[in-house]
Design a protein around this motif. Structure first.
Motif, PDB file in Angstrom:
ATOM      1  N   SER A  45       0.768  -1.093   0.145  1.00 28.53           N
ATOM      2  CA  SER A  45      -0.123  -0.298   0.157  1.00 28.53           C
ATOM      3  C   SER A  45       0.950   1.304  -0.037  1.00 28.53           C
ATOM      4  CB  SER A  45      -1.021  -0.101   1.496  1.00 28.53           C
ATOM      5  OG  SER A  45      -1.688  -0.996   1.099  1.00 28.53           O
ATOM      6  N   PRO A  46       0.577   2.130  -0.963  1.00 28.26           N
ATOM      7  CA  PRO A  46       1.496   3.379  -0.867  1.00 28.26           C
ATOM      8  C   PRO A  46       1.535   3.974   0.440  1.00 28.26           C
ATOM      9  CG  PRO A  46      -0.013   3.335  -2.835  1.00 28.26           C
ATOM     10  CD  PRO A  46      -0.283   2.369  -1.955  1.00 28.26           C
ATOM     11  N   ARG A  47       2.757   4.339   0.760  1.00 29.13           N
ATOM     12  CA  ARG A  47       2.791   5.148   2.238  1.00 29.13           C
ATOM     13  C   ARG A  47       2.951   6.539   2.082  1.00 29.13           C
ATOM     14  NH1 ARG A  47       7.147   2.721   6.493  1.00 29.13           N
ATOM     15  NH2 ARG A  47       7.318   4.527   8.070  1.00 29.13           N
ATOM     16  N   VAL A  48       2.286   7.191   2.500  1.00 24.28           N
ATOM     17  CA  VAL A  48       2.084   8.850   2.379  1.00 24.28           C
ATOM     18  C   VAL A  48       2.588   9.596   3.652  1.00 24.28           C
ATOM     19  CG1 VAL A  48       0.608  10.950   1.616  1.00 24.28           C
ATOM     20  CG2 VAL A  48       0.366   8.456   0.598  1.00 24.28           C
ATOM     21  N   PHE A  49       3.533  10.127   3.510  1.00 22.09           N
ATOM     22  CA  PHE A  49       3.694  11.052   4.653  1.00 22.09           C
ATOM     23  C   PHE A  49       3.038  12.282   4.674  1.00 22.09           C
ATOM     24  CE2 PHE A  49       6.545  14.494   6.702  1.00 22.09           C
ATOM     25  CZ  PHE A  49       6.370  14.089   7.821  1.00 22.09           C
ATOM     26  N   ILE A  50       2.376  12.841   5.686  1.00 21.60           N
ATOM     27  CA  ILE A  50       1.826  14.136   5.622  1.00 21.60           C
ATOM     28  C   ILE A  50       2.542  15.324   6.176  1.00 21.60           C
ATOM     29  CG2 ILE A  50      -0.460  15.261   6.153  1.00 21.60           C
ATOM     30  CD1 ILE A  50      -1.984  12.578   5.874  1.00 21.60           C
ATOM     31  N   CYS A  51       2.866  16.394   5.531  1.00 28.49           N
ATOM     32  CA  CYS A  51       3.543  17.353   6.087  1.00 28.49           C
ATOM     33  C   CYS A  51       2.850  18.506   6.186  1.00 28.49           C
ATOM     34  CB  CYS A  51       5.014  17.604   5.108  1.00 28.49           C
ATOM     35  SG  CYS A  51       5.810  19.242   5.597  1.00 28.49           S
ATOM     36  N   TYR A  52       2.723  19.188   7.329  1.00 28.50           N
ATOM     37  CA  TYR A  52       1.760  20.114   7.575  1.00 28.50           C
ATOM     38  C   TYR A  52       2.032  21.162   8.757  1.00 28.50           C
ATOM     39  CZ  TYR A  52      -0.448  17.803  11.511  1.00 28.50           C
ATOM     40  OH  TYR A  52      -0.572  17.312  12.895  1.00 28.50           O
ATOM     41  N   ALA A  53       1.793  22.427   8.788  1.00 31.45           N
ATOM     42  CA  ALA A  53       1.716  23.177   9.846  1.00 31.45           C
ATOM     43  C   ALA A  53       0.682  23.191  10.758  1.00 31.45           C
ATOM     44  CB  ALA A  53       2.072  24.745   9.444  1.00 31.45           C
ATOM     45  N   HIS A  54       0.993  23.358  12.095  1.00 36.98           N
ATOM     46  CA  HIS A  54      -0.212  23.097  13.231  1.00 36.98           C
ATOM     47  C   HIS A  54      -0.582  24.581  13.389  1.00 36.98           C
ATOM     48  CE1 HIS A  54       1.297  19.324  15.307  1.00 36.98           C
ATOM     49  NE2 HIS A  54       1.402  19.319  13.743  1.00 36.98           N
ATOM     50  N   GLU A  55      -1.371  25.016  12.168  1.00 39.05           N
ATOM     51  CA  GLU A  55      -1.935  26.440  12.235  1.00 39.05           C
ATOM     52  C   GLU A  55      -3.000  26.386  13.494  1.00 39.05           C
ATOM     53  OE1 GLU A  55      -1.294  28.535  10.361  1.00 39.05           O
ATOM     54  OE2 GLU A  55      -0.347  27.797   8.693  1.00 39.05           O
ATOM     55  N   ILE A  98       1.336  10.481   9.922  1.00 44.75           N
ATOM     56  CA  ILE A  98       1.287  11.756  10.482  1.00 44.75           C
ATOM     57  C   ILE A  98       2.132  11.809  11.935  1.00 44.75           C
ATOM     58  CG2 ILE A  98      -0.705  11.232  11.675  1.00 44.75           C
ATOM     59  CD1 ILE A  98      -1.937  13.833  10.325  1.00 44.75           C
ATOM     60  N   ASP A  99       2.320  13.178  12.178  1.00 50.07           N
ATOM     61  CA  ASP A  99       3.095  13.420  13.435  1.00 50.07           C
ATOM     62  C   ASP A  99       2.383  13.218  14.847  1.00 50.07           C
ATOM     63  OD1 ASP A  99       1.831  15.614  13.167  1.00 50.07           O
ATOM     64  OD2 ASP A  99       3.684  16.956  13.588  1.00 50.07           O
ATOM     65  N   GLY A 120       8.231  21.671  14.040  1.00 47.25           N
ATOM     66  CA  GLY A 120       8.062  20.476  13.321  1.00 47.25           C
ATOM     67  C   GLY A 120       8.110  20.853  11.759  1.00 47.25           C
ATOM     68  N   ILE A 121       7.479  21.944  11.431  1.00 50.72           N
ATOM     69  CA  ILE A 121       7.017  22.214   9.937  1.00 50.72           C
ATOM     70  C   ILE A 121       8.827  22.782   9.367  1.00 50.72           C
ATOM     71  CG2 ILE A 121       6.351  24.645  10.334  1.00 50.72           C
ATOM     72  CD1 ILE A 121       5.293  22.165   7.515  1.00 50.72           C
ATOM     73  N   ARG A 122       9.418  23.449  10.391  1.00 50.56           N
ATOM     74  CA  ARG A 122      10.558  23.868   9.748  1.00 50.56           C
ATOM     75  C   ARG A 122      11.565  22.639   9.575  1.00 50.56           C
ATOM     76  NH1 ARG A 122      13.441  26.375  13.327  1.00 50.56           N
ATOM     77  NH2 ARG A 122      12.027  26.691  15.170  1.00 50.56           N
TER      78      ARG A 122
END
Length: 389
Positions: free
Chosen positions: A231-241, A265-266, A313-315
């Motif tokens: 199954s494709p593994r997708v890392f989700i990068c996002y800012a904790h807005e 996801i983190d 985290g996002i940096r």
């Protein structure tokens, strides 16, 4: 008894709003995933295809237990990792379903695959599947089943079962497993509780399987069921807005999960104190795709215009992505800028080429809205730019 009575993983919610450095987050336990009796059968007739090994047909029983009045469980995942041995899971049932499926019976082939049958010779019976079930386990050293609630009513508590074919070195007397459980609940807007994955270890005796009824692996020409495809593994990068944006990201991850992908996801990571830049580097390099979630902070950090000292985290994550992309420009096809409701294409960092490469606008968190993204993932050949761990 295999495993021991009472082996379980608690379903734990953490009060995010109550986090303090000195006391830690408050935890609330509202249920558990508990293992029942496992049935371990030696498999005869397979050693000719797998010399030097022993095969075991294992029925796994487990219960989802949820306290009365607890929030609905949108999905839960139970996973087993083989520990400290050269063993492997070579086949697993249920094999996965996107919707309800009737009861099915199987026999075992000498290639250690499950072959569907319609007569009384079956050794394995899988009960009807009421809702979507996704299975992950192409590596052979781990197997996971993800149960998804049809609609938003919640996964029904109760008993579940699964089957694996376990291949071990000949003479091995015990197999250790690490049991892990993850889940997502249906929260009321504004609630600060979040799920946390938990795990525990246990072992099963393989000597005892000699007293169980043996299963004869048979020659057969029909196609069989082994391990699922990767199954494709997708890392989700996002800012904790803010909490609203973080909830949309979690819902987006759930949507990918419900459609057979393996999002990372983190939030809710289990384990000791984490060096987050190392964690990000490992997760990004192991992922098949990176979904970068557009937002004002994500754009500012990515473009180098963010002026604060926070947002570690996002940096860290965008720094890893930017450095890998500079070294491997062709990797850009595996970076997927995603615009969730409430944000815009203007929120995509410039180094991801928002105007000259594809981006993915998700106007609503539904399967229809992510079809283009899913199609891109499924039609893109695996990345070969670096060695996988």
């Amino acid at each position: 008894m295999q495993p021991e009575e009472g082996t379980d993983v608690e379903l734990v919610l953490v009060d995010v709003g109550g986090r303090r450095i000195d006391t830690g987050p408050a935890e609330v336990v509202f249920g558990s995933v508990r293992l029942g009796r496992w049935h371990v059968h030696p498999v005869a007739g397979a050693n000719r295809a797998f010399p030097g090994t022993s095969a075991h047909l294992v029925k796994i029983n487990y219960d989802l237990r949820v306290d009365p009045g607890a929030p609905a469980v949108r999905w839960f995942e139970i996973g087993f990792v083989l520990a400290d041995s050269d063993a492997a899971v070579v086949a697993a049932l249920p094999h996965g379903a996107t919707g309800p499926r009737p009861a099915t019976s199987y026999r075992l082939s000498r290639n250690l695959e499950f072959v569907p049958v319609e007569n009384g010779a079956a050794e394995v019976h899988v009960p009807p599947v009421e809702g979507p079930v996704h299975v992950y386990g192409a590596s052979g050293d781990a197997i996971r089943w993800l149960h998804v609630a049809p609609g938003r009513a919640g996964v029904l508590p109760g008993s579940y079962s699964a089957w694996i074919v376990l291949l071990t070195p000949a003479g091995q007397t015990e197999q250790k497993f690490r049991l892990a459980a993850r889940f997502e609940t249906e929260f009321v807007d504004g609630e600060d509780f979040r799920p946390v994955p938990k795990s525990t270890e246990f072992g099963i005796s393989l000597i005892g399987s000699g007293r169980s009824a043996a299963v004869e692996a048979e020659e057969c020409d029909e196609p069989g069921v082994g391990l699922p495809g990767s199954s494709p593994r997708v890392f989700i990068c996002y800012a904790h807005e803010d909490e609203t944006h973080k909830k949309k990201v979690r819902d987006f991850a759930d949507l990918l999960r419900e459609n057979g992908l393996d999002p990372r996801i983190d939030e809710g990571q289990e384990g000791p104190r984490t060096e987050w830049d190392h964690w990000a580097l490992r997760e990004i390099r192991e992922a098949d795709f990176i979904a970068v979630i557009a937002s004002p902070t994500c754009r500012a950090v990515g473009d180098g215009t963010y002026r604060g000292d926070d947002r570690a985290g996002i940096r860290s994550e965008l720094g890893v992505i930017r450095n890998l992309l500079q070294k491997h420009p062709r990797w850009a096809s595996y970076l997927l800028p995603v615009v969730l409701p409430g944000c815009s294409v203007e929120d995509i960092p410039m180094f991801l080429h928002p105007e000259t490469m594809d981006h993915y606008v998700v106007e609503a968190l539904t399967k229809t809205e992510i079809e283009y993204l899913l199609k891109t993932i499924r039609m893109t050949p695996p990345w070969q730019g670096w060695d996988r761990p």
